[in-house]
Design a protein around this motif. Structure first.
Motif, PDB file in Angstrom:
ATOM      1  N   ALA A 117       0.826  -1.207   0.000  1.00 55.07           N
ATOM      2  CA  ALA A 117       0.000   0.000   0.000  1.00 55.07           C
ATOM      3  C   ALA A 117       0.862   1.260   0.000  1.00 55.07           C
ATOM      4  O   ALA A 117       0.601   2.209  -0.752  1.00 55.07           O
ATOM      5  CB  ALA A 117      -0.924  -0.010   1.214  1.00 55.07           C
ATOM      6  N   SER A 118       1.920   1.266   0.820  1.00 56.17           N
ATOM      7  CA  SER A 118       2.738   2.475   0.934  1.00 56.17           C
ATOM      8  C   SER A 118       3.524   2.759  -0.337  1.00 56.17           C
ATOM      9  O   SER A 118       3.870   3.915  -0.615  1.00 56.17           O
ATOM     10  CB  SER A 118       3.698   2.349   2.122  1.00 56.17           C
ATOM     11  OG  SER A 118       4.640   1.325   1.889  1.00 56.17           O
ATOM     12  N   ARG A 119       3.811   1.714  -1.133  1.00 55.65           N
ATOM     13  CA  ARG A 119       4.574   1.915  -2.367  1.00 55.65           C
ATOM     14  C   ARG A 119       3.681   1.938  -3.607  1.00 55.65           C
ATOM     15  O   ARG A 119       4.173   2.020  -4.730  1.00 55.65           O
ATOM     16  CB  ARG A 119       5.638   0.827  -2.493  1.00 55.65           C
ATOM     17  CG  ARG A 119       6.661   0.886  -1.365  1.00 55.65           C
ATOM     18  CD  ARG A 119       7.693  -0.213  -1.442  1.00 55.65           C
ATOM     19  NE  ARG A 119       8.522  -0.120  -2.634  1.00 55.65           N
ATOM     20  CZ  ARG A 119       9.497  -0.967  -2.925  1.00 55.65           C
ATOM     21  NH1 ARG A 119       9.751  -1.974  -2.105  1.00 55.65           N
ATOM     22  NH2 ARG A 119      10.206  -0.822  -4.025  1.00 55.65           N
ATOM     23  N   GLY A 120       2.379   1.864  -3.411  1.00 58.63           N
ATOM     24  CA  GLY A 120       1.444   2.073  -4.507  1.00 58.63           C
ATOM     25  C   GLY A 120       1.337   0.938  -5.506  1.00 58.63           C
ATOM     26  O   GLY A 120       0.909   1.156  -6.645  1.00 58.63           O
ATOM     27  N   ALA A 126       5.760   6.581  -9.340  1.00 59.20           N
ATOM     28  CA  ALA A 126       5.750   7.575  -8.263  1.00 59.20           C
ATOM     29  C   ALA A 126       4.348   7.712  -7.696  1.00 59.20           C
ATOM     30  O   ALA A 126       3.345   7.402  -8.372  1.00 59.20           O
ATOM     31  CB  ALA A 126       6.236   8.927  -8.775  1.00 59.20           C
ATOM     32  N   PHE A 127       4.265   8.174  -6.424  1.00 59.13           N
ATOM     33  CA  PHE A 127       2.963   8.383  -5.798  1.00 59.13           C
ATOM     34  C   PHE A 127       3.107   9.375  -4.648  1.00 59.13           C
ATOM     35  O   PHE A 127       4.209   9.634  -4.146  1.00 59.13           O
ATOM     36  CB  PHE A 127       2.384   7.067  -5.252  1.00 59.13           C
ATOM     37  CG  PHE A 127       3.056   6.605  -3.995  1.00 59.13           C
ATOM     38  CD1 PHE A 127       2.563   6.962  -2.741  1.00 59.13           C
ATOM     39  CD2 PHE A 127       4.197   5.823  -4.039  1.00 59.13           C
ATOM     40  CE1 PHE A 127       3.185   6.550  -1.575  1.00 59.13           C
ATOM     41  CE2 PHE A 127       4.822   5.401  -2.876  1.00 59.13           C
ATOM     42  CZ  PHE A 127       4.320   5.770  -1.643  1.00 59.13           C
ATOM     43  N   MET A 128       1.983   9.921  -4.230  1.00 56.20           N
ATOM     44  CA  MET A 128       1.894  10.695  -3.002  1.00 56.20           C
ATOM     45  C   MET A 128       0.582  10.345  -2.333  1.00 56.20           C
ATOM     46  O   MET A 128      -0.393   9.960  -2.990  1.00 56.20           O
ATOM     47  CB  MET A 128       1.992  12.197  -3.266  1.00 56.20           C
ATOM     48  CG  MET A 128       0.901  12.785  -4.121  1.00 56.20           C
ATOM     49  SD  MET A 128       1.106  14.576  -4.338  1.00 56.20           S
ATOM     50  CE  MET A 128       1.036  15.138  -2.623  1.00 56.20           C
ATOM     51  N   SER A 129       0.538  10.441  -0.986  1.00 57.22           N
ATOM     52  CA  SER A 129      -0.648  10.014  -0.262  1.00 57.22           C
ATOM     53  C   SER A 129      -0.941  10.945   0.900  1.00 57.22           C
ATOM     54  O   SER A 129      -0.056  11.667   1.392  1.00 57.22           O
ATOM     55  CB  SER A 129      -0.469   8.586   0.259  1.00 57.22           C
ATOM     56  OG  SER A 129       0.593   8.518   1.203  1.00 57.22           O
ATOM     57  N   TYR A 130      -2.196  10.914   1.336  1.00 49.86           N
ATOM     58  CA  TYR A 130      -2.637  11.676   2.507  1.00 49.86           C
ATOM     59  C   TYR A 130      -3.593  10.800   3.301  1.00 49.86           C
ATOM     60  O   TYR A 130      -4.526  10.206   2.741  1.00 49.86           O
ATOM     61  CB  TYR A 130      -3.340  12.971   2.106  1.00 49.86           C
ATOM     62  CG  TYR A 130      -3.878  13.731   3.289  1.00 49.86           C
ATOM     63  CD1 TYR A 130      -3.045  14.518   4.075  1.00 49.86           C
ATOM     64  CD2 TYR A 130      -5.228  13.658   3.637  1.00 49.86           C
ATOM     65  CE1 TYR A 130      -3.530  15.210   5.180  1.00 49.86           C
ATOM     66  CE2 TYR A 130      -5.729  14.344   4.734  1.00 49.86           C
ATOM     67  CZ  TYR A 130      -4.864  15.121   5.500  1.00 49.86           C
ATOM     68  OH  TYR A 130      -5.345  15.810   6.598  1.00 49.86           O
ATOM     69  N   LYS A 155      -7.348   9.970   9.636  1.00 49.21           N
ATOM     70  CA  LYS A 155      -7.908   8.922  10.486  1.00 49.21           C
ATOM     71  C   LYS A 155      -7.754   7.562   9.793  1.00 49.21           C
ATOM     72  O   LYS A 155      -6.645   7.102   9.577  1.00 49.21           O
ATOM     73  CB  LYS A 155      -9.361   9.232  10.851  1.00 49.21           C
ATOM     74  CG  LYS A 155      -9.496  10.470  11.735  1.00 49.21           C
ATOM     75  CD  LYS A 155     -10.935  10.689  12.150  1.00 49.21           C
ATOM     76  CE  LYS A 155     -11.055  11.910  13.064  1.00 49.21           C
ATOM     77  NZ  LYS A 155     -12.448  12.160  13.505  1.00 49.21           N
ATOM     78  N   ASP A 156      -8.852   6.917   9.397  1.00 47.28           N
ATOM     79  CA  ASP A 156      -8.782   5.584   8.806  1.00 47.28           C
ATOM     80  C   ASP A 156      -8.994   5.601   7.296  1.00 47.28           C
ATOM     81  O   ASP A 156      -9.336   4.581   6.697  1.00 47.28           O
ATOM     82  CB  ASP A 156      -9.828   4.672   9.452  1.00 47.28           C
ATOM     83  CG  ASP A 156      -9.473   4.315  10.881  1.00 47.28           C
ATOM     84  OD1 ASP A 156      -8.267   4.244  11.179  1.00 47.28           O
ATOM     85  OD2 ASP A 156     -10.400   4.116  11.688  1.00 47.28           O
ATOM     86  N   VAL A 157      -8.787   6.741   6.665  1.00 47.07           N
ATOM     87  CA  VAL A 157      -8.960   6.859   5.220  1.00 47.07           C
ATOM     88  C   VAL A 157      -7.675   7.393   4.604  1.00 47.07           C
ATOM     89  O   VAL A 157      -7.109   8.380   5.085  1.00 47.07           O
ATOM     90  CB  VAL A 157     -10.141   7.788   4.866  1.00 47.07           C
ATOM     91  CG1 VAL A 157     -10.275   7.928   3.349  1.00 47.07           C
ATOM     92  CG2 VAL A 157     -11.437   7.250   5.461  1.00 47.07           C
ATOM     93  N   THR A 158      -7.202   6.737   3.552  1.00 46.45           N
ATOM     94  CA  THR A 158      -5.994   7.158   2.850  1.00 46.45           C
ATOM     95  C   THR A 158      -6.323   7.443   1.395  1.00 46.45           C
ATOM     96  O   THR A 158      -6.932   6.617   0.705  1.00 46.45           O
ATOM     97  CB  THR A 158      -4.912   6.066   2.915  1.00 46.45           C
ATOM     98  OG1 THR A 158      -4.547   5.835   4.275  1.00 46.45           O
ATOM     99  CG2 THR A 158      -3.667   6.487   2.141  1.00 46.45           C
ATOM    100  N   PHE A 159      -5.925   8.636   0.940  1.00 43.22           N
ATOM    101  CA  PHE A 159      -6.053   9.016  -0.466  1.00 43.22           C
ATOM    102  C   PHE A 159      -4.668   8.909  -1.111  1.00 43.22           C
ATOM    103  O   PHE A 159      -3.673   9.325  -0.510  1.00 43.22           O
ATOM    104  CB  PHE A 159      -6.580  10.444  -0.607  1.00 43.22           C
ATOM    105  CG  PHE A 159      -7.929  10.663   0.023  1.00 43.22           C
ATOM    106  CD1 PHE A 159      -9.084  10.463  -0.714  1.00 43.22           C
ATOM    107  CD2 PHE A 159      -8.041  11.050   1.347  1.00 43.22           C
ATOM    108  CE1 PHE A 159     -10.324  10.657  -0.127  1.00 43.22           C
ATOM    109  CE2 PHE A 159      -9.275  11.257   1.935  1.00 43.22           C
ATOM    110  CZ  PHE A 159     -10.421  11.053   1.196  1.00 43.22           C
ATOM    111  N   ARG A 160      -4.619   8.374  -2.328  1.00 40.79           N
ATOM    112  CA  ARG A 160      -3.330   8.206  -2.994  1.00 40.79           C
ATOM    113  C   ARG A 160      -3.452   8.611  -4.461  1.00 40.79           C
ATOM    114  O   ARG A 160      -4.393   8.222  -5.149  1.00 40.79           O
ATOM    115  CB  ARG A 160      -2.861   6.757  -2.877  1.00 40.79           C
ATOM    116  CG  ARG A 160      -1.481   6.501  -3.444  1.00 40.79           C
ATOM    117  CD  ARG A 160      -1.020   5.075  -3.169  1.00 40.79           C
ATOM    118  NE  ARG A 160      -0.717   4.889  -1.753  1.00 40.79           N
ATOM    119  CZ  ARG A 160      -1.480   4.221  -0.903  1.00 40.79           C
ATOM    120  NH1 ARG A 160      -2.614   3.706  -1.312  1.00 40.79           N
ATOM    121  NH2 ARG A 160      -1.142   4.092   0.376  1.00 40.79           N
TER     122      ARG A 160
END
Length: 631
Positions: free
Chosen positions: A68-71, A586-590, A593-598
């Protein structure tokens, strides 16, 4: 164009998921599910070790958090990030099934799902036609972690474990990574869309989990033809379902099942073709007098509609194993017995050149294996041995004895030094033995299994944040398709020899509390001997992957570069360029709480390369946006 995904389910699927939902409702209780103990899973590469990092071999772990962290959007992308593991060439030709090769070997790589082999027997040879599994049958949303162990693994897992073994561990327990309820939605360019949902619940005695995911993809260019024409994948659709349950203690019974379907359409010389796939996996493990009794069943099927009419393939494997642990001369030992059946059938109809010969074949095996650890002063020895006896219908019966020996020592600084040697074997597929395309091929009932030895040596750092190793693999009777250059008539034959040797390593450096860099590097030289002449394989010799990741508070970002150098396209009669490849994701995320946008991109600079003599291309750039929710 970015497409929103549409969910469609058939009535029988809704019934299965409804039963799963009812089970969840019955299990719902005020117990805090985040504290539930999850089932114990053995470490890949050993039936005795507690941590993969301490194995005397090159091994890697990719967790769901890593993916997930590396997309990563699928399992092939995740595996392609490891040194010596290539996901460049998709298998099954135009249908673009997702496979991988390890150290230049495709057929010789073993896939496990929760420790159970999930392989087909309808494959040919080579990177395109020789993939014995399709990673599209394992949605990334169902994966808790992936363990990859290099080198000979036949002593532990049997056939195909020559280059290494990939063990996909699916999400279990009531909590899972993130929470009892999870949802993910992704929309991307090229008509790409993916959505998944899972739910879990627990009582004081058991847990249960249900899941569903769907993926879609629109038109994309996949092949450059020698005559200047281009072939396109028109669309792709998939549905995946899961239902699992087990005892709350994590050490009792466990049931898991996954099933699904996926289809693809493509053009060939302007004509439309399509392929429909389906799969199912079921496993049940129960404790039995201090041992584990496991029964399993797996099935893969596909229907191919092309210029040869309709071709139906179906592969099944089923087995029953009894495993235990104990003491041997005062040392830890693991042992087991297993009976297994593999069967495969094929049918071709509506072929304008005459229907190919059908077949319905099977083989039955009985297996015994054991492993023990023996202290030798400052050294420790791992000893493994596996015996298999197979009765093969329409082929020669086979018996194989596969030993493996590893010596290792942890020095005063905490570094782990190791040497290992293992025997392996790879059973031929039913398709290779029978070769049903009688218009240009013939069977080879005396086709022998591939056999050989794999040798490794290396060192791992004190905290296992880095590793470096060398390897040498020698394959006898390598299977390859041979055809007469005049008549085009051919069959699958055993080559004289295949060998691969090289070096690989990986390290991770924490640049700050917010940023780290991970580097993997592999150099592999593969070559095959046929008719007294050695020729190099077409795989890139250099495989270098670097990843820079950053996180601060709710924000995260990462960039990954993949370099494949010193390529040589085998039998390159069309003169395709075999230049070095360099691809960037490449990616960026925000996270709130319990929701992640990428927001991300694969093949950021849209570099297109020809991968092999058939003209298949690297995927074009894809932009995507995704949302992950845990609650």
């Amino acid at each position: 164009m970015i497409r929103l995904i549409r969910f469609r389910c058939s009535s029988h699927v809704l019934v299965r998921l409804g039963l799963g939902a009812l089970l969840l409702a019955l299990l719902s209780s005020p117990l805090p599910v985040r504290g539930m103990e999850v089932p114990v899973v053995e470490v890949t590469g050993s039936r005795l070790a507690d941590q993969l990092a301490d194995l005397p071999s090159q091994g890697y772990v990719i967790t769901s958090a890593d993916m997930a962290s590396r997309g990563f959007q699928n399992l092939q992308e995740a595996l392609d990030s490891l040194p010596g593991v290539s996901g460049l060439v998709n298998g099954a030709g135009m249908a673009q099934s997702k496979g991988i090769s390890i150290r230049g070997m495709t057929t010789e790589t073993l896939l496990l799902v929760d420790g159970v082999p999930f392989m087909t027997s309808s494959y040919g040879a080579g990177a395109v036609l020789g993939a014995p599994f399709d990673l599209r049958s394992i949605p990334i949303s169902s994966v808790e972690r992936v363990e990859v162990v290099k080198g000979a693994s036949s002593a532990l897992y049997g056939s195909h474990g020559a280059a290494g073994v990939i063990n996909v561990i699916t999400v279990k327990g009531a909590s899972g990574p993130g929470g009892p309820f999870q949802a993910r939605f992704t929309a991307g360019s090229g008509g790409y869309g993916m959505g998944s949902f899972s739910a879990a619940a627990a009582s004081s005695s058991m847990w249960a989990r249900v899941s569903y995911s769907r993926e879609e993809e629109g038109e994309r260019e996949i092949r450059l033809r020698g005559n200047g024409l281009r072939d396109f994948s028109k669309d792709y659709r998939s549905n995946h379902y899961g239902l699992s349950a087990g005892s709350a203690s994590g050490r009792g019974w466990e049931f898991s099942s996954q099933w699904g379907d996926y289809s693809s359409r493509w053009t060939y010389d302007g004509a439309d073709n399509h392929q429909d796939n389906s799969y199912s996996r079921v496993a049940l493990t129960v404790p039995l007098g201090g041992m584990k009794l496991k029964g399993y069943y797996g099935e893969s099927a596909k229907k191919v509609f092309d210029s040869s009419g309709r071709s139906d393939y179906r592969d099944r494997n089923m087995g029953l194993s009894l495993e235990g642990r104990g003491r041997l001369w005062g040392n830890g030992a693991a042992y087991g017995l297993e009976v297994r059946r593999d069967d495969s059938d094929y049918l071709n109809v509506d072929n304008p050149w005459g229907n190919n010969d059908p077949y319905d074949l099977k083989r039955d095996g009985i297996i015994a294996y054991g492993e023990t650890t023996v202290p030798l002063g400052d050294l420790t020895a791992d000893l493994g041995l596996r015996y298999e006896r197979w009765h093969v219908e329409e082929g020669e019966d086979q018996s194989e004895l596969a030993p493996k020996v590893s010596l290792y020592r942890e020095d005063s600084t905490g570094r782990l030094w190791y040497l290992s040697a293992g025997r392996f074997f790879v059973m031929p597929s039913f398709f290779q033995i029978y070769m049903p395309m009688r218009s240009f091929g013939e069977p080879n009932y005396s086709l022998r299994p591939e056999k050989g030895w794999s040798y490794e040596g290396g060192v791992k750092g004190k905290d296992r944040s880095w590793s470096l190793g060398v390897f040498y693999t020698d394959v006898e009777d390598k299977i390859k398709y041979w055809s007469d250059p005049v008549t085009w008539m051919g069959k699958y034959v055993n080559l004289d020899e295949y060998r691969a040797y090289g070096v690989e390593g990986m390290f991770r450096v924490n640049l700050s509390g917010e940023m780290y860099y991970q580097q993997g590097i592999s150099w592999t030289y593969g070559e095959e001997l046929s008719g007294g002449t050695w020729s190099r394989s077409g795989d890139p010799r250099w495989d270098v992957t670097g990843s820079l990741n950053w996180a601060r508070g709710s924000w995260g970002a990462g960039v990954t570069g993949r370099f494949y150098g010193d390529r040589a396209i085998a039998n390159n009669s069309r003169g395709y360029s075999d230049e070095d490849l360099f691809l960037v994701d490449a990616f960026m995320s925000y996270t709130s709480k319990d929701v992640t946008f990428r927001l991300g991109a694969s093949n950021l600079f849209d570099r297109r390369y020809v991968l092999d003599r058939n003209g298949y291309l690297t995927p074009e750039r894809r932009l995507y946006i995704s949302l992950d929710a845990r609650f």
